[in-house]
Motif scaffolding. Structure first.
Motif, mmCIF file in Angstrom:
data_model
loop_
_atom_site.group_PDB
_atom_site.id
_atom_site.type_symbol
_atom_site.label_atom_id
_atom_site.label_comp_id
_atom_site.label_asym_id
_atom_site.label_seq_id
_atom_site.Cartn_x
_atom_site.Cartn_y
_atom_site.Cartn_z
ATOM 1 N N LEU A 171 86.670 14.654 107.146
ATOM 2 C CA LEU A 171 87.651 15.261 106.543
ATOM 3 C C LEU A 171 87.613 16.835 106.975
ATOM 4 C CD1 LEU A 171 89.697 16.154 104.331
ATOM 5 C CD2 LEU A 171 87.704 16.367 102.674
ATOM 6 N N LEU A 172 86.253 17.260 107.117
ATOM 7 C CA LEU A 172 86.042 18.818 107.412
ATOM 8 C C LEU A 172 86.096 18.976 108.990
ATOM 9 C CD1 LEU A 172 83.610 19.672 104.971
ATOM 10 C CD2 LEU A 172 86.219 20.055 104.923
ATOM 11 N N ALA A 198 88.368 22.655 100.115
ATOM 12 C CA ALA A 198 88.184 20.949 99.823
ATOM 13 C C ALA A 198 87.393 20.926 98.362
ATOM 14 C CB ALA A 198 87.504 20.183 100.773
ATOM 15 N N GLU A 199 86.498 21.699 98.148
ATOM 16 C CA GLU A 199 85.756 21.471 97.035
ATOM 17 C C GLU A 199 86.864 22.175 95.848
ATOM 18 O OE1 GLU A 199 82.773 20.930 94.158
ATOM 19 O OE2 GLU A 199 83.151 19.997 95.914
ATOM 20 N N GLY A 201 83.249 32.287 109.148
ATOM 21 C CA GLY A 201 82.795 30.903 108.947
ATOM 22 C C GLY A 201 83.912 30.147 108.568
ATOM 23 N N SER A 202 84.807 29.802 109.219
ATOM 24 C CA SER A 202 86.027 28.851 109.030
ATOM 25 C C SER A 202 85.398 27.515 108.485
ATOM 26 C CB SER A 202 86.720 28.768 110.040
ATOM 27 O OG SER A 202 86.119 27.887 110.965
ATOM 28 N N GLY A 203 84.234 27.001 108.749
ATOM 29 C CA GLY A 203 83.681 25.949 108.181
ATOM 30 C C GLY A 203 83.643 26.015 106.846
ATOM 31 N N SER A 204 83.067 27.091 106.210
ATOM 32 C CA SER A 204 82.579 27.597 104.756
ATOM 33 C C SER A 204 83.902 27.535 104.259
ATOM 34 C CB SER A 204 81.766 28.576 104.747
ATOM 35 O OG SER A 204 82.708 29.742 105.141
ATOM 36 N N ASP A 205 85.386 27.939 104.621
ATOM 37 C CA ASP A 205 86.424 28.286 103.930
ATOM 38 C C ASP A 205 87.018 26.919 103.869
ATOM 39 O OD1 ASP A 205 87.768 31.265 105.633
ATOM 40 O OD2 ASP A 205 86.469 30.911 103.725
ATOM 41 N N ALA A 206 87.003 25.880 104.790
ATOM 42 C CA ALA A 206 87.389 24.454 104.733
ATOM 43 C C ALA A 206 86.582 23.916 103.572
ATOM 44 C CB ALA A 206 87.177 23.736 106.066
ATOM 45 N N ARG A 241 97.539 20.642 108.440
ATOM 46 C CA ARG A 241 96.317 19.852 108.584
ATOM 47 C C ARG A 241 95.586 19.646 107.101
ATOM 48 N NH1 ARG A 241 93.943 21.677 114.371
ATOM 49 N NH2 ARG A 241 95.210 20.805 115.641
ATOM 50 N N LEU A 242 95.453 20.725 106.584
ATOM 51 C CA LEU A 242 94.697 20.771 105.351
ATOM 52 C C LEU A 242 95.628 19.852 104.287
ATOM 53 C CD1 LEU A 242 92.640 22.360 103.432
ATOM 54 C CD2 LEU A 242 94.673 23.876 102.957
ATOM 55 N N ALA A 243 96.815 20.084 104.322
ATOM 56 C CA ALA A 243 97.656 19.255 103.472
ATOM 57 C C ALA A 243 97.497 17.766 103.770
ATOM 58 C CB ALA A 243 99.218 19.481 103.591
ATOM 59 N N ARG A 244 97.422 17.463 104.915
ATOM 60 C CA ARG A 244 97.333 16.021 105.387
ATOM 61 C C ARG A 244 95.775 15.424 104.932
ATOM 62 N NH1 ARG A 244 99.051 16.446 110.301
ATOM 63 N NH2 ARG A 244 96.846 16.825 111.094
ATOM 64 N N ASP A 245 95.138 16.257 105.273
ATOM 65 C CA ASP A 245 93.430 15.983 105.066
ATOM 66 C C ASP A 245 93.295 15.931 103.491
ATOM 67 O OD1 ASP A 245 93.255 15.645 107.678
ATOM 68 O OD2 ASP A 245 92.089 17.268 108.090
#
Length: 120
Positions: A3-4, A32-33, A23-28, A77-81
């Motif tokens: 997912l991420l 998600a959370e 940190g874009s990973g932390s935003d993702a 992508r966010l919406a789809r995932d």
């Protein structure tokens, strides 16, 4: 692909779907959370401005909301995932529940600042 993974970026992918400076990973993970812990979440994509890149506002059923920079492709992508509906805010506007939530929070802050009548 997890997912991420789409949001983490890297040399092989040529960048990140989420481009929020620190940190874009932390935003993702945060988004998600946030979707996982709230019900009835919808996304509203805000256009790029001279100050910020494309952003998404996630709004829960009760009107609570959060905003993050996602970049041009990140919102879809966010919406789809995350399997949430996403709308173009220029076409739909913000839902009334978001404004109602903000109004409730404003009243709560004002009440917290007011002295109790028993203190007089």
């Amino acid at each position: 692909m997890g997912l991420l993974d789409r949001f983490r970026g890297g040399a092989a992918r040529g960048g990140s779907a989420l481009r929020a400076g620190s940190g874009s990973g932390s935003d993702a993970r945060y988004l998600a959370e946030w979707v996982r812990t709230h019900t009835g979440v919808e996304g509203y994509v805000e256009p790029k401005t001279t100050v910020t890149d494309v952003t998404v506002v996630l709004i829960a059923a009760d009107g609570e909301w959060t905003r993050r920079i996602v970049g041009e492709r990140g919102a879809q992508r966010l919406a789809r995932d995350l399997r949430i509906p996403v709308y173009d805010v220029r076409k739909t506007g913000y839902p009334q529940r978001m404004r109602d939530y903000d109004a409730r929070k404003r009243i709560e802050r004002q009440r917290a600042l007011e002295p109790d009548s028993g203190d007089l």
